[in-house]
Design a protein around this motif. Structure first.
Motif, PDB file in Angstrom:
ATOM      1  N   TYR A  34      11.503  -6.254   9.733  1.00 57.05           N
ATOM      2  CA  TYR A  34      11.672  -7.486   8.961  1.00 57.05           C
ATOM      3  C   TYR A  34      12.401  -7.185   7.642  1.00 57.05           C
ATOM      4  CZ  TYR A  34      10.228 -11.847   6.628  1.00 57.05           C
ATOM      5  OH  TYR A  34      10.206 -13.044   5.969  1.00 57.05           O
ATOM      6  N   THR A 341       7.934  -8.241  12.312  1.00 60.95           N
ATOM      7  CA  THR A 341       9.131  -8.976  12.731  1.00 60.95           C
ATOM      8  C   THR A 341       9.179 -10.268  11.910  1.00 60.95           C
ATOM      9  OG1 THR A 341       7.871 -10.101  14.450  1.00 60.95           O
ATOM     10  CG2 THR A 341       9.084  -8.101  15.114  1.00 60.95           C
ATOM     11  N   GLY A 342      10.231 -11.044  12.088  1.00 55.08           N
ATOM     12  CA  GLY A 342      10.359 -12.283  11.329  1.00 55.08           C
ATOM     13  C   GLY A 342      10.315 -13.511  12.214  1.00 55.08           C
TER      14      GLY A 342
END
Ligand code: PMP
Length: 379
Positions: A34, A341-342
């Motif tokens: 991220y 993660t995004g």
């Protein structure tokens, strides 16, 4: 005093980071895909970065923008050389929103016009003008609501023609690849037509490279793939690798006069040291061609995923789109597989914005974890 919760938070407290890894207070090691929302460009705690900032801090960390700071000139020269935009002028500020704030203001000063064209799903920041050009009514306060921004579909040439013909538009602001909006990128034809329409109507074209700039897509700026010359380019995020710094690049066709732009902290000595270190590492470690190689490897692995609907983005600004919402998957990736993660406003998109120094083995680790995490997650 209680802390105001800006975002819905995960129950993880990072206290240390190095390269592509982050450790929490319990000593758990996370793979960072991220990058603190596309902020970590050269990797956490890069030795050259730490050295430059600490040497600078021991000399002078801050004085005042009213007095010369030779590091700002160094940043401008280095940034011009590495980006290929060496004929632009650089104004330094502190964040992406502040960059866009100044970009919009400058376009309005330069043209004497009040209106702005932005695109559906755009995100340009949370300050007064930037937030009105952001397609999210929930974050626009009544004090800002009077400002004149028209949102068009990202790709709507006919709509753009109609609006620009009114000759009251100071700026078209766009992200070559929308970040928060979910990694949509219009065609080269649309971007080139937008640039030429702006030129013929005296409207300034603002490329918001806050998220996509500084090598993230494998080019220095994402718009460069489309061969256009924006009037203003906004930068921040990866520029400081975690140090708050932003700026705008101003094309020589715009006359920016003394007094139009200013800030107390913008381009302070530490911010310049951080930016110079980032630029040097991007160059010395060939991180832009590396980002392209990692993109190819990531896409090769992604294509083997059975449940994948679409791969979006480019370079190391990538997204995996599924038929299901990814909130639960992201939680599993963090809590069970220790991978950040995004998300995005597209709830079905898993966004990948790692440090540009990521290696094949990290991508392997991610896809191994993803396969496991996807079992019973697709709800
Ligand atoms: N523009 C874009 C494209 C962004 O993604 C962001 C942040 N997500 C901003 C502007 C605002 O930047 P900042 O949060 O540094 O103000």
């Amino acid at each position: 005093m209680q802390l105001f919760d800006v975002y819905p938070l995960y129950d993880v407290t990072p206290i240390k980071a190095k390269g592509v890894y982050v450790w929490d207070k319990n000593g758990t090691k996370y793979l960072d895909l991220y990058g603190g929302h596309a902020v970590i460009s050269i990797g956490h705690a890069h030795p050259a970065y730490l050295k430059r900032i600490s040497v600078q801090l021991n000399n002078i960390g801050f004085y005042s923008n009213a007095i010369q700071n030779p590091l700002q000139k160094e940043v401008a020269e280095k940034l011009g050389a590495i980006s290929g935009c060496d004929d632009y002028q650089l104004f330094l500020c502190n964040s992406g929103a502040e960059a866009n704030e100044n970009a919009l203001k400058l376009a309005s000063f330069a043209t004497g016009r009040p209106r702005v064209i932005a695109f559906k799903n755009a995100f340009h920041g949370r300050t007064s003008a930037a937030v009105v050009a952001t397609d999210n009514q929930n974050i626009v306060a009544p004090i800002n609501a009077q400002q004149q921004v028209t949102f068009l579909e990202f790709g709507d040439i006919e709509g753009l023609k109609v609006e620009l013909q009114k000759e009251d538009v100071c700026a078209v602001i766009f992200e070559s690849i929308q970040g928060v909006g979910g990694l949509d990128e219009p065609s080269t034809t649309f971007i080139q037509t937008t640039a030429s329409l702006c030129k013929s109507h005296g409207t300034k074209l603002i490329a918001d490279e806050v998220q996509s700039g500084f090598g993230r897509t494998g080019d220095f700026f994402a718009f460069q793939k489309h061969g256009i010359v924006p009037d203003i380019i906004s930068i921040a995020k990866g520029m400081g690798n975690g140090f708050p710094v932003g700026g705008i690049l101003i094309h020589p066709s715009i006359e920016a006069k003394y007094g139009m732009l200013g800030t107390t902290f913008g381009g302070n000595h530490l911010a310049c040291a951080a930016t110079l270190a980032v630029l040097e590492v991007i160059e010395n470690e060939s991180l832009m061609p590396h980002a392209k190689r990692m993109e190819s490897y990531f896409i090769k692995k992604a294509k083997q995923l059975p449940q994948l609907k679409k791969i979006k983005g480019r370079g190391l600004m990538l997204g995996l789109e599924f038929d299901f919402e990814v909130g639960k998957l992201r939680k599993k990736l963090i809590y069970e597989h220790h991978i950040f993660t995004g998300g995005s406003s597209n709830k079905k998109l898993l966004r990948i914005l790692p440090p540009l120094s990521i290696q094949n083995k990290h991508i392997d680790q991610f896809f191994d974890a993803l396969e496991l995490a996807m079992v019973n997650t697709a709800v």
